[in-house]
Motif scaffolding. Sequence first.
Motif, mmCIF file in Angstrom:
data_model
loop_
_atom_site.group_PDB
_atom_site.id
_atom_site.type_symbol
_atom_site.label_atom_id
_atom_site.label_comp_id
_atom_site.label_asym_id
_atom_site.label_seq_id
_atom_site.Cartn_x
_atom_site.Cartn_y
_atom_site.Cartn_z
ATOM 1 N N ILE A 160 -15.994 -7.011 -6.114
ATOM 2 C CA ILE A 160 -14.628 -7.298 -5.665
ATOM 3 C C ILE A 160 -14.246 -6.128 -4.752
ATOM 4 C CG2 ILE A 160 -12.248 -7.762 -6.380
ATOM 5 C CD1 ILE A 160 -13.430 -8.616 -9.125
ATOM 6 N N THR A 161 -14.731 -6.206 -3.521
ATOM 7 C CA THR A 161 -14.678 -5.049 -2.631
ATOM 8 C C THR A 161 -13.668 -5.211 -1.500
ATOM 9 O OG1 THR A 161 -16.466 -5.945 -1.281
ATOM 10 C CG2 THR A 161 -17.097 -4.481 -3.069
ATOM 11 N N ASN A 162 -13.139 -4.067 -1.099
ATOM 12 C CA ASN A 162 -12.300 -3.948 0.101
ATOM 13 C C ASN A 162 -11.124 -4.919 0.109
ATOM 14 O OD1 ASN A 162 -14.039 -1.911 1.158
ATOM 15 N ND2 ASN A 162 -15.458 -3.531 1.730
ATOM 16 N N LYS A 163 -10.425 -4.995 -0.988
ATOM 17 C CA LYS A 163 -9.263 -5.875 -1.109
ATOM 18 C C LYS A 163 -7.978 -5.068 -0.989
ATOM 19 C CE LYS A 163 -12.062 -9.214 -2.282
ATOM 20 N NZ LYS A 163 -12.515 -10.126 -1.254
ATOM 21 N N GLU A 164 -6.964 -5.713 -0.429
ATOM 22 C CA GLU A 164 -5.617 -5.157 -0.438
ATOM 23 C C GLU A 164 -4.934 -5.676 -1.695
ATOM 24 O OE1 GLU A 164 -3.568 -6.326 3.117
ATOM 25 O OE2 GLU A 164 -5.066 -5.390 4.409
ATOM 26 N N PHE A 165 -4.267 -4.791 -2.418
ATOM 27 C CA PHE A 165 -3.581 -5.175 -3.649
ATOM 28 C C PHE A 165 -2.090 -4.881 -3.557
ATOM 29 C CE2 PHE A 165 -7.824 -5.153 -5.330
ATOM 30 C CZ PHE A 165 -7.792 -6.055 -6.382
ATOM 31 N N TYR A 166 -1.314 -5.802 -4.094
ATOM 32 C CA TYR A 166 0.122 -5.637 -4.261
ATOM 33 C C TYR A 166 0.413 -5.831 -5.745
ATOM 34 C CZ TYR A 166 0.400 -5.941 0.786
ATOM 35 O OH TYR A 166 0.240 -5.697 2.131
ATOM 36 N N LEU A 167 1.289 -4.998 -6.282
ATOM 37 C CA LEU A 167 1.576 -4.994 -7.711
ATOM 38 C C LEU A 167 3.044 -5.333 -7.952
ATOM 39 C CD1 LEU A 167 -0.263 -1.636 -8.547
ATOM 40 C CD2 LEU A 167 -1.232 -3.954 -8.453
ATOM 41 N N ILE A 168 3.280 -6.228 -8.891
ATOM 42 C CA ILE A 168 4.640 -6.620 -9.244
ATOM 43 C C ILE A 168 4.785 -6.521 -10.759
ATOM 44 C CG2 ILE A 168 6.292 -8.534 -9.322
ATOM 45 C CD1 ILE A 168 5.028 -9.592 -6.735
ATOM 46 N N ALA A 169 5.870 -5.872 -11.201
ATOM 47 C CA ALA A 169 6.167 -5.804 -12.632
ATOM 48 C C ALA A 169 7.665 -6.009 -12.827
ATOM 49 C CB ALA A 169 5.731 -4.464 -13.216
ATOM 50 N N THR A 170 8.005 -6.700 -13.898
ATOM 51 C CA THR A 170 9.406 -6.924 -14.230
ATOM 52 C C THR A 170 9.663 -6.436 -15.652
ATOM 53 O OG1 THR A 170 8.952 -9.176 -14.998
ATOM 54 C CG2 THR A 170 9.640 -8.919 -12.701
#
Length: 177
Positions: A108-118
């Motif tokens: 699972i290489t070279n991915k852009e990640f966005y994180l959301i938490a509530t």
Amino acid sequence: MSKNILIIEGSPRKGGNSDILTDQLIKGAEESNHNTEKIYLTDYKLNYCLGCYACQKGPCVHDDGMDKLIDKMMKAEVIVLATPVYFYSMSGQLKTFIDRTLPKYEEITNKEFYLIATAAVNEGFALERTFEAMRGYLDCLPGAQEKGTIYGVSSWLKGDVKRTVAMEEAYNMGKNI
């Protein structure tokens, strides 16, 4: 340039606060001509990783659809991880999912990640433990880049997040992926 975005919704509650925020992100992303797909982890009965490492020699001992989810991750350019916060950590559904990526996490290489938490708390600092756990996962993925986070604070009851600035932030995040 259009990107393939995979949203992994870790809440056990469809229509809950993190789900609402991912919908906002999707709205913005689709308006910018990106392709989106949302996966609800509650739609799968994922088994826990046994740490048996059978996956290092062949298929995982669990035949529960996780291999299809990993394939979706590998095909996506952008991955969004979303979760409610339970006792300063991510949902069990998201943690189980993360653990189960073991067979191919190095692919699972070279991915852009966005994180959301509530969370119900009113201060963003209380979500940091959750984000740190998620970042620990990203540290294990070759070339993973954290591109943004959304702190969905003051979101206790279903729908509370609609009254917060996180709604606009999620929409704008999607527009600017």
